[in-house]
Design a protein around this motif. Structure first.
Motif, PDB file in Angstrom:
ATOM      1  N   ALA A   1       0.838  -1.199   0.000  1.00 39.98           N
ATOM      2  CA  ALA A   1       0.000   0.000   0.000  1.00 39.98           C
ATOM      3  C   ALA A   1       0.878   1.257   0.000  1.00 39.98           C
ATOM      4  CB  ALA A   1      -0.910  -0.005   1.228  1.00 39.98           C
ATOM      5  N   PRO A   2       0.325   2.394  -0.394  1.00 39.53           N
ATOM      6  CA  PRO A   2       1.107   3.638  -0.393  1.00 39.53           C
ATOM      7  C   PRO A   2       1.636   3.986   0.994  1.00 39.53           C
ATOM      8  CG  PRO A   2      -0.911   3.901  -1.663  1.00 39.53           C
ATOM      9  CD  PRO A   2      -1.019   2.573  -0.969  1.00 39.53           C
ATOM     10  N   GLY A   3       2.830   4.570   1.011  1.00 37.38           N
ATOM     11  CA  GLY A   3       3.385   5.065   2.258  1.00 37.38           C
ATOM     12  C   GLY A   3       4.530   4.271   2.837  1.00 37.38           C
ATOM     13  N   GLY A   4       4.707   3.019   2.418  1.00 38.63           N
ATOM     14  CA  GLY A   4       5.783   2.204   2.951  1.00 38.63           C
ATOM     15  C   GLY A   4       7.107   2.475   2.263  1.00 38.63           C
ATOM     16  N   LEU A   5       8.134   1.711   2.645  1.00 38.69           N
ATOM     17  CA  LEU A   5       9.471   1.901   2.100  1.00 38.69           C
ATOM     18  C   LEU A   5       9.525   1.719   0.585  1.00 38.69           C
ATOM     19  CD1 LEU A   5      12.550   2.241   2.311  1.00 38.69           C
ATOM     20  CD2 LEU A   5      12.679  -0.182   3.003  1.00 38.69           C
ATOM     21  N   PRO A   6       9.062   0.591   0.016  1.00 38.27           N
ATOM     22  CA  PRO A   6       9.133   0.443  -1.444  1.00 38.27           C
ATOM     23  C   PRO A   6       8.340   1.521  -2.195  1.00 38.27           C
ATOM     24  CG  PRO A   6       8.783  -1.683  -0.407  1.00 38.27           C
ATOM     25  CD  PRO A   6       8.580  -0.639   0.665  1.00 38.27           C
ATOM     26  N   ASP A   7       7.176   1.888  -1.653  1.00 39.64           N
ATOM     27  CA  ASP A   7       6.362   2.909  -2.302  1.00 39.64           C
ATOM     28  C   ASP A   7       7.073   4.257  -2.310  1.00 39.64           C
ATOM     29  OD1 ASP A   7       3.596   3.877  -3.287  1.00 39.64           O
ATOM     30  OD2 ASP A   7       3.966   5.172  -1.564  1.00 39.64           O
ATOM     31  N   THR A   8       7.707   4.595  -1.192  1.00 39.98           N
ATOM     32  CA  THR A   8       8.439   5.864  -1.107  1.00 39.98           C
ATOM     33  C   THR A   8       9.569   5.910  -2.124  1.00 39.98           C
ATOM     34  OG1 THR A   8       7.952   6.094   1.255  1.00 39.98           O
ATOM     35  CG2 THR A   8       9.830   7.336   0.403  1.00 39.98           C
ATOM     36  N   VAL A   9      10.343   4.832  -2.197  1.00 31.24           N
ATOM     37  CA  VAL A   9      11.455   4.764  -3.151  1.00 31.24           C
ATOM     38  C   VAL A   9      10.927   4.827  -4.580  1.00 31.24           C
ATOM     39  CG1 VAL A   9      13.313   3.304  -4.033  1.00 31.24           C
ATOM     40  CG2 VAL A   9      12.962   3.509  -1.574  1.00 31.24           C
ATOM     41  N   ALA A  10       9.868   4.077  -4.857  1.00 33.38           N
ATOM     42  CA  ALA A  10       9.305   4.047  -6.208  1.00 33.38           C
ATOM     43  C   ALA A  10       8.867   5.432  -6.666  1.00 33.38           C
ATOM     44  CB  ALA A  10       8.118   3.083  -6.254  1.00 33.38           C
ATOM     45  N   ARG A  11       8.211   6.173  -5.806  1.00 35.68           N
ATOM     46  CA  ARG A  11       7.667   7.473  -6.196  1.00 35.68           C
ATOM     47  C   ARG A  11       8.767   8.513  -6.410  1.00 35.68           C
ATOM     48  NH1 ARG A  11       2.243   7.494  -6.031  1.00 35.68           N
ATOM     49  NH2 ARG A  11       1.299   5.673  -5.002  1.00 35.68           N
ATOM     50  N   ILE A  12       9.787   8.473  -5.565  1.00 37.89           N
ATOM     51  CA  ILE A  12      10.875   9.441  -5.715  1.00 37.89           C
ATOM     52  C   ILE A  12      11.659   9.181  -6.996  1.00 37.89           C
ATOM     53  CG2 ILE A  12      13.079  10.186  -4.725  1.00 37.89           C
ATOM     54  CD1 ILE A  12      11.781   9.834  -1.954  1.00 37.89           C
ATOM     55  N   PHE A  13      11.948   7.917  -7.279  1.00 36.20           N
ATOM     56  CA  PHE A  13      12.680   7.598  -8.507  1.00 36.20           C
ATOM     57  C   PHE A  13      11.794   7.770  -9.737  1.00 36.20           C
ATOM     58  CE2 PHE A  13      15.872   5.748  -5.759  1.00 36.20           C
ATOM     59  CZ  PHE A  13      17.050   5.858  -6.495  1.00 36.20           C
ATOM     60  N   ALA A  14      10.504   7.439  -9.625  1.00 37.42           N
ATOM     61  CA  ALA A  14       9.602   7.538 -10.774  1.00 37.42           C
ATOM     62  C   ALA A  14       9.518   8.969 -11.294  1.00 37.42           C
ATOM     63  CB  ALA A  14       8.212   7.038 -10.388  1.00 37.42           C
ATOM     64  N   GLN A  15       9.452   9.920 -10.393  1.00 38.21           N
ATOM     65  CA  GLN A  15       9.340  11.317 -10.809  1.00 38.21           C
ATOM     66  C   GLN A  15      10.556  11.742 -11.626  1.00 38.21           C
ATOM     67  OE1 GLN A  15       8.750  14.086  -7.593  1.00 38.21           O
ATOM     68  NE2 GLN A  15       9.179  15.867  -8.871  1.00 38.21           N
ATOM     69  N   ARG A  16      11.762  11.419 -11.121  1.00 32.38           N
ATOM     70  CA  ARG A  16      12.986  11.821 -11.829  1.00 32.38           C
ATOM     71  C   ARG A  16      13.187  11.009 -13.100  1.00 32.38           C
ATOM     72  NH1 ARG A  16      12.069  13.385  -6.534  1.00 32.38           N
ATOM     73  NH2 ARG A  16      13.238  15.297  -6.112  1.00 32.38           N
ATOM     74  N   LEU A  17      12.809   9.733 -13.045  1.00 29.54           N
ATOM     75  CA  LEU A  17      12.965   8.897 -14.233  1.00 29.54           C
ATOM     76  C   LEU A  17      12.077   9.398 -15.358  1.00 29.54           C
ATOM     77  CD1 LEU A  17      14.288   6.366 -15.399  1.00 29.54           C
ATOM     78  CD2 LEU A  17      12.389   5.025 -14.485  1.00 29.54           C
ATOM     79  N   GLY A  18      10.871   9.819 -15.022  1.00 33.16           N
ATOM     80  CA  GLY A  18       9.974  10.373 -16.026  1.00 33.16           C
ATOM     81  C   GLY A  18      10.550  11.615 -16.676  1.00 33.16           C
ATOM     82  N   ASP A  19      11.179  12.462 -15.862  1.00 32.98           N
ATOM     83  CA  ASP A  19      11.794  13.679 -16.394  1.00 32.98           C
ATOM     84  C   ASP A  19      12.926  13.340 -17.358  1.00 32.98           C
ATOM     85  OD1 ASP A  19      10.068  15.163 -14.831  1.00 32.98           O
ATOM     86  OD2 ASP A  19      11.525  15.474 -13.208  1.00 32.98           O
ATOM     87  N   LYS A  20      13.713  12.333 -17.013  1.00 30.82           N
ATOM     88  CA  LYS A  20      14.875  11.989 -17.832  1.00 30.82           C
ATOM     89  C   LYS A  20      14.481  11.275 -19.122  1.00 30.82           C
ATOM     90  CE  LYS A  20      18.613  10.421 -15.822  1.00 30.82           C
ATOM     91  NZ  LYS A  20      19.537  11.503 -16.236  1.00 30.82           N
ATOM     92  N   LEU A  21      13.434  10.472 -19.061  1.00 25.13           N
ATOM     93  CA  LEU A  21      13.020   9.700 -20.228  1.00 25.13           C
ATOM     94  C   LEU A  21      12.040  10.443 -21.128  1.00 25.13           C
ATOM     95  CD1 LEU A  21      12.472   6.177 -18.615  1.00 25.13           C
ATOM     96  CD2 LEU A  21      14.471   6.982 -19.890  1.00 25.13           C
ATOM     97  N   GLY A  22      11.430  11.495 -20.589  1.00 27.93           N
ATOM     98  CA  GLY A  22      10.434  12.217 -21.371  1.00 27.93           C
ATOM     99  C   GLY A  22       9.108  11.487 -21.453  1.00 27.93           C
ATOM    100  N   GLN A  23       8.895  10.543 -20.558  1.00 31.05           N
ATOM    101  CA  GLN A  23       7.644   9.800 -20.478  1.00 31.05           C
ATOM    102  C   GLN A  23       7.247   9.676 -19.005  1.00 31.05           C
ATOM    103  OE1 GLN A  23       5.720   8.699 -22.890  1.00 31.05           O
ATOM    104  NE2 GLN A  23       7.089   9.116 -24.632  1.00 31.05           N
ATOM    105  N   SER A  24       5.963   9.672 -18.731  1.00 27.62           N
ATOM    106  CA  SER A  24       5.526   9.538 -17.348  1.00 27.62           C
ATOM    107  C   SER A  24       5.818   8.132 -16.835  1.00 27.62           C
ATOM    108  CB  SER A  24       4.033   9.841 -17.227  1.00 27.62           C
ATOM    109  OG  SER A  24       3.275   8.930 -17.994  1.00 27.62           O
ATOM    110  N   VAL A  25       6.146   8.039 -15.536  1.00 27.31           N
ATOM    111  CA  VAL A  25       6.354   6.757 -14.867  1.00 27.31           C
ATOM    112  C   VAL A  25       5.309   6.675 -13.763  1.00 27.31           C
ATOM    113  CG1 VAL A  25       7.946   5.278 -13.610  1.00 27.31           C
ATOM    114  CG2 VAL A  25       8.808   6.795 -15.407  1.00 27.31           C
ATOM    115  N   VAL A  26       4.353   5.781 -13.917  1.00 32.00           N
ATOM    116  CA  VAL A  26       3.208   5.675 -13.023  1.00 32.00           C
ATOM    117  C   VAL A  26       3.458   4.616 -11.961  1.00 32.00           C
ATOM    118  CG1 VAL A  26       0.732   5.221 -12.882  1.00 32.00           C
ATOM    119  CG2 VAL A  26       1.688   6.349 -14.908  1.00 32.00           C
ATOM    120  N   VAL A  27       3.183   4.935 -10.700  1.00 35.82           N
ATOM    121  CA  VAL A  27       3.301   3.973  -9.609  1.00 35.82           C
ATOM    122  C   VAL A  27       1.941   3.314  -9.397  1.00 35.82           C
ATOM    123  CG1 VAL A  27       3.800   3.638  -7.162  1.00 35.82           C
ATOM    124  CG2 VAL A  27       5.158   5.255  -8.514  1.00 35.82           C
TER     125      VAL A  27
END
Length: 327
Positions: free
Chosen positions: A43-69
């Motif tokens: 569920a949202p809020g745990g360790l894997p979710d926190t890591v996923a969301r922080i990396f997803a935002q930057r990865l989307g910026d670098k790839l030019g495509q959205s990264v959805v959690v």
């Protein structure tokens, strides 16, 4: 003459088309050309979710495509594993999870329905989050060595809290007990929301927990930090030793990484892995994760595979020491 002009025009158009078509094909085949999905088995809020969301935002910026959690909790990771398995193996769906899905769950639950070596391909070890050995102020020990001496001098008199049977908090202490021959009684709780208050209130004398759950109480003098459960000291608390300084090879810090389904093109895996490594070095990412008690890593697929296999081996021994039987 007219026929000759027509042939020349057709040839020119054909030549132009041959030049354009490869360009269009390359554009259509460029990776990625549509959104990417990070499936999280919690569920949202745990360790894997926190890591996923922080990396997803930057990865989307670098790839030019959205990264959805996409949070898919349930059945000890089976739900998320099924989402990954049922998705096309094209590099657009990944799993972001902690190591317990491959180390603890298979040892505790029978017939999970997924297997690390068979079903997954490592992409990148994104981060780790050390747990800290914390004691109540009434415990007459200010160092790890003093705590070990106390536990040996008074076997069975100390109680330790955990986030539940089979949690990393539980197994870390069991591994420490087995390595040092300690007798400390386990008192399981339902998460750190119960175990940490029990430590503050003196219902248990010691436990392992993540730094954010303890930091405020450390500042107020309500708990003492004696060690962490990673392979080395953390930059977040450099004065707190690692248990590995006393027990060589001791490493039970939770890890979070990105995986793909078996059959995913290596080109996609290598691209995501390379981007993750760069993101892990960004100062703002380091600062944000450190606030949550997390250390970014961003490894190669080979290094992540090594980390998973090593964790599996260590936790398997801890599970045996704990006496947990598969369900």
């Amino acid at each position: 003459m007219k026929t000759r002009r027509t042939l020349l025009l057709a040839t020119a158009m054909l030549t132009a088309g041959m030049l354009v078509l490869p360009s269009l094909a390359n554009a259509q085949g460029a990776y990625p050309n549509r959104p990417i999905k990070f499936v999280v088995p919690y569920a949202p809020g745990g360790l894997p979710d926190t890591v996923a969301r922080i990396f997803a935002q930057r990865l989307g910026d670098k790839l030019g495509q959205s990264v959805v959690v996409d949070n898919r909790p349930g059945a000890n990771g089976v739900v998320a594993a099924q989402v990954l398995a049922s998705s096309p193996k094209d590099g657009y769906t990944f799993l972001v999870t902690d190591g317990s899905m491959f180390s603890i769950n298979p040892a505790i639950y029978k017939n999970l329905g997924y297997d690390y070596k068979r079903d997954f391909m490592p992409v990148s070890l994104a981060a780790r989050a050390p747990l800290y050995l914390a004691v109540h102020p009434k415990v007459p020990a200010n160092t790890l060595q003093e705590f070990i001496a106390l536990a040996k001098a008074k076997p069975g008199t100390l109680n330790y809290g955990s986030s539940g049977i089979g949690s990393t908090h539980h197994l870390t202490m069991e591994a420490m007990k087995a390595s040092l021959g300690l007798q400390i009684t386990h008192v399981p709780f339902k998460g750190t929301g119960q175990s940490v208050p029990a430590l503050i209130g003196g219902q248990v004398e010691v436990l392992f927990s993540a730094l954010p759950s303890l930091a405020g109480f450390v500042k107020s003098g309500q708990v003492k930090l004696l060690a962490n459960n990673a392979a080395q000291r953390s930059s977040q608390e450099p004065n707190v030793p690692a248990i590995a300084e006393i027990i060589p090879g001791f490493d039970f810090a939770p890890i979070v990484g990105v995986l793909a389904a078996t059959g995913t093109p290596s080109s996609a895996i290598d691209r995501i892995s390379a981007e993750m490594a760069q993101i892990a070095k960004m100062p703002e990412v380091i600062a944000t994760l450190n606030t949550a008690g997390i250390e970014p890593i961003g490894s190669s697929p080979a290094d992540y595979n090594k980390a998973i296999l090593g964790e599996n081996e260590r936790l398997a021994k801890a599970i045996v020491a704990s006496g947990i039987k598969p369900e």
